[in-house]
Scaffold this motif. Structure first.
Motif, PDB file in Angstrom:
ATOM      1  N   GLU A 155       2.784  -0.492   3.799  1.00  0.00           N
ATOM      2  CA  GLU A 155       1.906   0.479   3.138  1.00  0.00           C
ATOM      3  C   GLU A 155       2.590   1.079   1.913  1.00  0.00           C
TER       4      GLU A 155
ATOM      5  N   ALA B 179       2.475  -1.357  -0.751  1.00  0.00           N
ATOM      6  CA  ALA B 179       1.142  -1.420  -1.355  1.00  0.00           C
ATOM      7  C   ALA B 179       0.954  -0.325  -2.400  1.00  0.00           C
TER       8      ALA B 179
ATOM      9  N   ALA C  37      -2.648  -4.467   4.272  1.00  0.00           N
ATOM     10  CA  ALA C  37      -2.259  -3.483   3.252  1.00  0.00           C
ATOM     11  C   ALA C  37      -1.673  -4.185   2.031  1.00  0.00           C
ATOM     12  N   ALA C  38      -0.799  -5.152   2.279  1.00  0.00           N
ATOM     13  CA  ALA C  38      -0.189  -5.881   1.172  1.00  0.00           C
ATOM     14  C   ALA C  38      -1.251  -6.662   0.387  1.00  0.00           C
TER      15      ALA C  38
ATOM     16  N   SER D 237      -3.507  -4.490  -1.799  1.00  0.00           N
ATOM     17  CA  SER D 237      -2.888  -3.889  -2.985  1.00  0.00           C
ATOM     18  C   SER D 237      -2.871  -4.850  -4.166  1.00  0.00           C
TER      19      SER D 237
ATOM     20  N   PRO E 155      -4.406   1.023   0.927  1.00  0.00           N
ATOM     21  CA  PRO E 155      -4.427   0.864   2.377  1.00  0.00           C
ATOM     22  C   PRO E 155      -5.404   1.829   3.047  1.00  0.00           C
TER      23      PRO E 155
END
Length: 144
Positions: free
Chosen positions: A99, A102, A132-133, A136, A142
């Protein structure tokens, strides 16, 4: 009635007072109430709730929740400070690492982001970290 025939702000305040009572001492619940105050234009009321949570040995999840609210409010530095604090206090939080990565990517720092992603993915195979990755890279922050 708490909200009938009242203007929107008065109705919201009345309901938030009820929500504070319902939240009791629960940190997540109180943060949710503070979120509505903070993002609804009543920052001092929301900040007072956050300050109280932060003053009583918050868990990393509490730090991330408050940080996300600051992020939504456009207060990026405050948000990043809480995310980083959460990971200093819990350096094994692989989903938190992703996170934080991100948010770095959303701020345009791809090198830092990918360093955090690597750390996360090397620790654990976690759906939420991967989502989350991935988000982004598409400009999607996220979710909680």
């Amino acid at each position: 009635s708490q909200y009938h025939d009242k203007d929107k702000q008065a109705a919201a305040h009345a309901l938030l007072e009820a929500a504070k009572a319902q939240a009791g001492k629960g940190s997540w619940e109180r943060i949710a109430v503070g979120r509505v105050y903070y993002l609804g234009g009543f920052k001092p009321e929301g900040q007072a709730i956050f300050d109280d949570v932060l003053a009583h040995n918050p868990e990393g999840t509490d730090l991330f929740r408050i940080g996300r609210i600051y992020w939504q409010a456009g207060e990026r530095e405050r948000a990043m400070g809480l995310f980083e604090r959460a990971l200093r206090e819990n350096p094994k939080d692989s989903s938190g690492m992703a996170e934080l990565g991100a948010y770095h990517l959303l701020l345009g720092d791809r090198a830092a982001a990918e360093t955090w992603f690597d750390r996360s993915f090397n620790r654990e195979d976690d759906l939420w970290a991967t989502v989350a990755a991935a988000g982004s890279y598409l400009g999607v922050p996220p979710q909680e």
